[in-house]
Design a protein around this motif. Structure first.
Motif, PDB file in Angstrom:
ATOM      1  N   SER A  36      12.995  23.911   2.327  1.00 18.50           N
ATOM      2  CA  SER A  36      13.851  23.252   1.343  1.00 18.50           C
ATOM      3  C   SER A  36      15.230  23.896   1.294  1.00 18.50           C
ATOM      4  CB  SER A  36      13.230  23.368  -0.043  1.00 18.50           C
ATOM      5  OG  SER A  36      12.022  22.658  -0.117  1.00 18.50           O
ATOM      6  N   ARG A  40      19.494  28.684  -5.326  1.00 21.40           N
ATOM      7  CA  ARG A  40      19.131  30.023  -5.819  1.00 21.40           C
ATOM      8  C   ARG A  40      19.516  31.070  -4.773  1.00 21.40           C
ATOM      9  NH1 ARG A  40      15.061  32.875  -3.940  1.00 21.40           N
ATOM     10  NH2 ARG A  40      13.010  31.924  -3.752  1.00 21.40           N
ATOM     11  N   TYR A  52      14.207  29.365   2.903  1.00 25.03           N
ATOM     12  CA  TYR A  52      14.991  28.264   2.324  1.00 25.03           C
ATOM     13  C   TYR A  52      16.278  28.157   3.127  1.00 25.03           C
ATOM     14  CZ  TYR A  52      12.282  28.078  -2.066  1.00 25.03           C
ATOM     15  OH  TYR A  52      11.293  27.911  -2.998  1.00 25.03           O
ATOM     16  N   GLU A  71      13.943  14.157  -2.074  1.00 26.41           N
ATOM     17  CA  GLU A  71      13.917  14.378  -3.524  1.00 26.41           C
ATOM     18  C   GLU A  71      14.623  15.692  -3.781  1.00 26.41           C
ATOM     19  OE1 GLU A  71      12.209  17.034  -5.259  1.00 26.41           O
ATOM     20  OE2 GLU A  71      11.873  17.900  -3.300  1.00 26.41           O
ATOM     21  N   VAL A  75      14.790  23.376 -10.951  1.00 27.89           N
ATOM     22  CA  VAL A  75      13.569  24.096 -11.318  1.00 27.89           C
ATOM     23  C   VAL A  75      13.959  25.504 -11.754  1.00 27.89           C
ATOM     24  CG1 VAL A  75      11.227  24.735 -10.582  1.00 27.89           C
ATOM     25  CG2 VAL A  75      12.401  22.872  -9.406  1.00 27.89           C
ATOM     26  N   TYR A  76      13.568  25.880 -12.966  1.00 25.45           N
ATOM     27  CA  TYR A  76      13.880  27.207 -13.506  1.00 25.45           C
ATOM     28  C   TYR A  76      15.361  27.570 -13.296  1.00 25.45           C
ATOM     29  CZ  TYR A  76       8.792  27.434 -13.110  1.00 25.45           C
ATOM     30  OH  TYR A  76       7.452  27.163 -13.182  1.00 25.45           O
ATOM     31  N   TYR A  80      16.720  22.619  -6.060  1.00 25.44           N
ATOM     32  CA  TYR A  80      15.919  22.685  -4.835  1.00 25.44           C
ATOM     33  C   TYR A  80      15.769  21.265  -4.306  1.00 25.44           C
ATOM     34  CZ  TYR A  80      14.158  27.175  -6.686  1.00 25.44           C
ATOM     35  OH  TYR A  80      14.039  28.433  -7.190  1.00 25.44           O
ATOM     36  N   GLY A  81      15.843  21.091  -2.995  1.00 20.85           N
ATOM     37  CA  GLY A  81      15.685  19.749  -2.451  1.00 20.85           C
ATOM     38  C   GLY A  81      15.018  19.723  -1.094  1.00 20.85           C
ATOM     39  N   ARG A 147       7.351  30.370 -16.921  1.00 25.80           N
ATOM     40  CA  ARG A 147       6.351  29.830 -15.991  1.00 25.80           C
ATOM     41  C   ARG A 147       5.032  29.529 -16.709  1.00 25.80           C
ATOM     42  NH1 ARG A 147      10.232  31.648 -13.200  1.00 25.80           N
ATOM     43  NH2 ARG A 147      10.483  31.526 -10.947  1.00 25.80           N
TER      44      ARG A 147
HETATM   45  P1  5GP Z   1      10.908  29.863  -5.897  1.00 24.54           P
HETATM   46  O1  5GP Z   1      12.325  30.010  -6.367  1.00 24.54           O
HETATM   47  O2  5GP Z   1       9.959  30.759  -6.627  1.00 24.54           O
HETATM   48  O3  5GP Z   1      10.797  29.967  -4.392  1.00 24.54           O
HETATM   49  O4  5GP Z   1      10.458  28.357  -6.244  1.00 24.54           O
HETATM   50  C1  5GP Z   1      10.544  27.903  -7.553  1.00 24.54           C
HETATM   51  C2  5GP Z   1       9.935  26.509  -7.633  1.00 24.54           C
HETATM   52  O5  5GP Z   1      10.720  25.561  -6.901  1.00 24.54           O
HETATM   53  C3  5GP Z   1       8.514  26.391  -7.086  1.00 24.54           C
HETATM   54  O6  5GP Z   1       7.740  25.645  -8.014  1.00 24.54           O
HETATM   55  C4  5GP Z   1       8.703  25.605  -5.805  1.00 24.54           C
HETATM   56  O7  5GP Z   1       7.542  24.861  -5.481  1.00 24.54           O
HETATM   57  C5  5GP Z   1       9.853  24.698  -6.186  1.00 24.54           C
HETATM   58  N1  5GP Z   1      10.528  24.129  -5.012  1.00 24.54           N
HETATM   59  C6  5GP Z   1      10.808  24.722  -3.837  1.00 24.54           C
HETATM   60  N2  5GP Z   1      11.418  23.870  -3.001  1.00 24.54           N
HETATM   61  C7  5GP Z   1      11.521  22.686  -3.656  1.00 24.54           C
HETATM   62  C8  5GP Z   1      12.038  21.390  -3.309  1.00 24.54           C
HETATM   63  O8  5GP Z   1      12.546  21.150  -2.215  1.00 24.54           O
HETATM   64  N3  5GP Z   1      11.969  20.430  -4.258  1.00 24.54           N
HETATM   65  C9  5GP Z   1      11.424  20.647  -5.480  1.00 24.54           C
HETATM   66  N4  5GP Z   1      11.378  19.605  -6.316  1.00 24.54           N
HETATM   67  N5  5GP Z   1      10.905  21.834  -5.837  1.00 24.54           N
HETATM   68  C10 5GP Z   1      10.959  22.839  -4.942  1.00 24.54           C
END
Ligand code: 5GP
Ligand code: ADP
Length: 184
Positions: A36, A40, A52, A71, A75-76, A80-81, A147
């Motif tokens: 993705s 962040r 990423y 999509e 998130v937090y 993210y895409g 979380r």
């Molecule tokens: P982290 O920052 O801990 O790697 O991920 C935080 C959250 O973002 C996790 O719930 C992860 O599944 C979600 N996430 C990661 N990549 C994507 C994405 O491409 N699209 C969406 N909608 N959520 C994502």
């Protein structure tokens, strides 16, 4: 292997064990884990292009405008895409693709690609979820609280709107179940 690959979306509360189970299934090969894009900052040990694609806000905006995302969600506090082209290419080459994304993103993917199978990774108990989040030592106290507060809503969606629900009690057992759900 079928001519084109299939699309699997793995979601569930942070700390439930998605990464752990996916990395076990990936070892058998033939599966592509989508990378993705995110705004962040990279954590220690993370690599651009592997964990990423780390982008600036402006770069992310541009991809949104170009319609490059299957999509995307906030998130937090970060965006993210899922990059449409990467997923399409892997599927066209015959590989099964896993998207590890948040629950809202998963429901978006299902609306756009109804053939996608949504897999929910469930913690055995809420206490165990908290223990795993703390044990991972990746999040601050505040991040753990957010979380844990988000988890009940996610679990409700998982129960009602996902195709498969896997309780991650024992890692090896749950990883076998994930492989089976994916037809491997
Ligand atoms: P982290 O920052 O801990 O790697 O991920 C935080 C959250 O973002 C996790 O719930 C992860 O599944 C979600 N996430 C990661 N990549 C994507 C994405 O491409 N699209 C969406 N909608 N959520 C994502
Ligand atoms: P997620 O990707 O869902 O956020 P992780 O895979 O990072 O979760 O797992 C969170 C923590 O829980 C990690 O420290 C991991 O080693 C641990 N863990 C994962 N599955 C299990 C399990 N079945 N039993 C005990 N600990 C687990």
């Amino acid at each position: 292997m079928s001519e084109t690959g299939r699309l699997f979306v793995v979601a569930g509360p942070s700390g439930a064990g998605k990464d752990t189970l996916i990395s076990k299934v990936m070892k058998a090969g033939g599966v592509h884990l989508s990378v993705s894009a995110t705004t962040r900052k990279a954590r220690e040990g993370e690599e651009d292009g592997r964990d990423y694609r780390f982008l600036t806000d402006e770069e992310f905006d541009r991809l949104v405008e170009q319609g490059a995302f299957l999509e995307w969600k906030e998130v937090y506090g970060n965006r993210y895409g899922t990059l449409r082209e990467e997923v399409d290419e892997a599927i066209a080459s015959g590989k099964d693709v896993i998207l590890e994304i948040d629950v809202k993103g998963a429901l978006d993917v299902k609306a756009k690609a109804p053939e996608a199978r949504l897999i929910f990774v469930m913690p055995p108990t809420m206490d165990e979820l908290e223990t795993r989040l703390r044990g991972r030592k990746a999040d601050t106290e505040e991040e753990i609280e957010v979380r844990m507060e988000t988890a009940p809503w996610e679990i409700e969606k998982g129960r009602n709107e996902f195709d498969h629900l896997i309780v991650n009690d024992d890692v090896e057992r749950a990883a076998r179940e994930l492989a089976r759900v994916m037809g491997r």
